[in-house]
Design an enzyme around this catalytic site. Sequence first.
Site, short mmCIF file in Angstrom:
data_model
loop_
_atom_site.label_atom_id
_atom_site.label_comp_id
_atom_site.label_asym_id
_atom_site.label_seq_id
_atom_site.Cartn_x
_atom_site.Cartn_y
_atom_site.Cartn_z
CG ASP A 1 1.89 -0.28 -4.31
OD1 ASP A 1 1.30 0.61 -3.68
OD2 ASP A 1 1.32 -1.03 -5.12
CB ILE A 2 0.77 -5.21 -2.07
CG1 ILE A 2 1.42 -5.23 -0.68
CG2 ILE A 2 0.28 -6.60 -2.44
CD1 ILE A 2 0.46 -5.61 0.44
CG ASN B 1 -8.84 -5.44 -0.75
OD1 ASN B 1 -8.73 -6.25 0.17
ND2 ASN B 1 -8.25 -4.26 -0.74
CG HIS C 1 -12.29 -5.04 1.94
ND1 HIS C 1 -11.36 -4.13 1.51
CD2 HIS C 1 -13.39 -4.86 1.19
CE1 HIS C 1 -11.88 -3.39 0.54
NE2 HIS C 1 -13.11 -3.81 0.32
CG ASP D 1 -7.98 -5.99 6.49
OD1 ASP D 1 -7.63 -5.15 5.64
OD2 ASP D 1 -8.99 -5.85 7.21
CD GLU E 1 -2.46 -0.55 -2.46
OE1 GLU E 1 -2.68 -0.37 -3.67
OE2 GLU E 1 -3.20 -0.09 -1.57
NE ARG F 1 17.45 -10.45 3.47
CZ ARG F 1 18.38 -9.94 4.27
NH1 ARG F 1 19.56 -10.55 4.39
NH2 ARG F 1 18.16 -8.84 4.95
#
Length: 343
Positions: free
Chosen positions: A204-205, A212, A217, A221, A247, A267
């Site tokens: 998950d980012i 955003n 957006h 993206d 995300e 990594r």
Amino acid sequence: MEALLKHLVDITCQRDHTLLDSSIVSALHELVGASRVFVHELFRFRDELYIRPRVGINNGKIVSMEEAPDNHGEPITRYPALVESIKQRKTCMEDVNAAGDRTLWLPVWLNDKVSTCLEVTNPTPYSSHTLHMMEGILSVYRNYQNILDYSERDSLTGLLNRKTFDEKFSRLLTSSSPESGLQERDERRHQPAPGIGQWLAVVDIDHFKRVNDQFGHLYGDEVLILVANLLRQSFRSQDRVFRFGGEEFVVLLRSTTLEDARKIFERFRTNVEQHEFPQVGKVTVSLGFASISNESPVVILGHADQALYYAKANGRNRVCYYDELVKSGELHSEVSNDTVEFF
């Protein structure tokens, strides 16, 4: 003509790449009398082009090698005729070995790129009529492969989509092939070495909503696309990377030890942390992973998801392993009536 139409119908009714590959090798084996037909995948690893078989027919038996844990591929330089055909942008190149067997290498070009090729071997040369028929069959295969590829991939990032994850994860959990029309696989190919396992990770980012809200957006993206590119670069071709939605991404990491799995995931996390995202600057990811066991897909995914949310709730930008969290008491699981509840 009747046999040709039958195989064309079979090719165009498939909704899965493995079954499509099986259809094309069966068609070429029967229609042109090839003794050996293989569909190969071409991929880059550390700036070198590799080749590995996906589906083949040898001595009349169809085998699928896509899920085989030891199918790591080999450098394409071992096949000079194939290298030359790609270099010259040809659709067919013949190679004759010392025994007199003739092998046709047939790269499948899609949008000026080659990610698939066919290997067709026969002891005698083909007539111009047979070659022309093969070219027509391959055109149908190429067009339909493009349609399937479009339906299996996320339109923004180009990664495999959620629907494809469900199918491939179920196949990975099945010891023998579930698809009709495939012969039983050689079970010896699926016996992992001691300590080798399969792993599922959810990525998950971190603070993606903030990206955003602050930059818009379009930049959001772009972050998704760049993270997807880093995922491709960080994992091997035999692994599978999916965009789950928003995300969130999922990785199926295959045939490696726990220690190596942790290093690979770390990594990737470091690669994202050190990457400079245009306009946005620094971005980080959190990752939770779990071993792929005999549990149901929902339970395994739930384990990885719990590890992910622990990572996000405890500092973000970190990698967490579900079993370690349970062992240390950070997460608790209760087993009752063959169900698992997470706290």
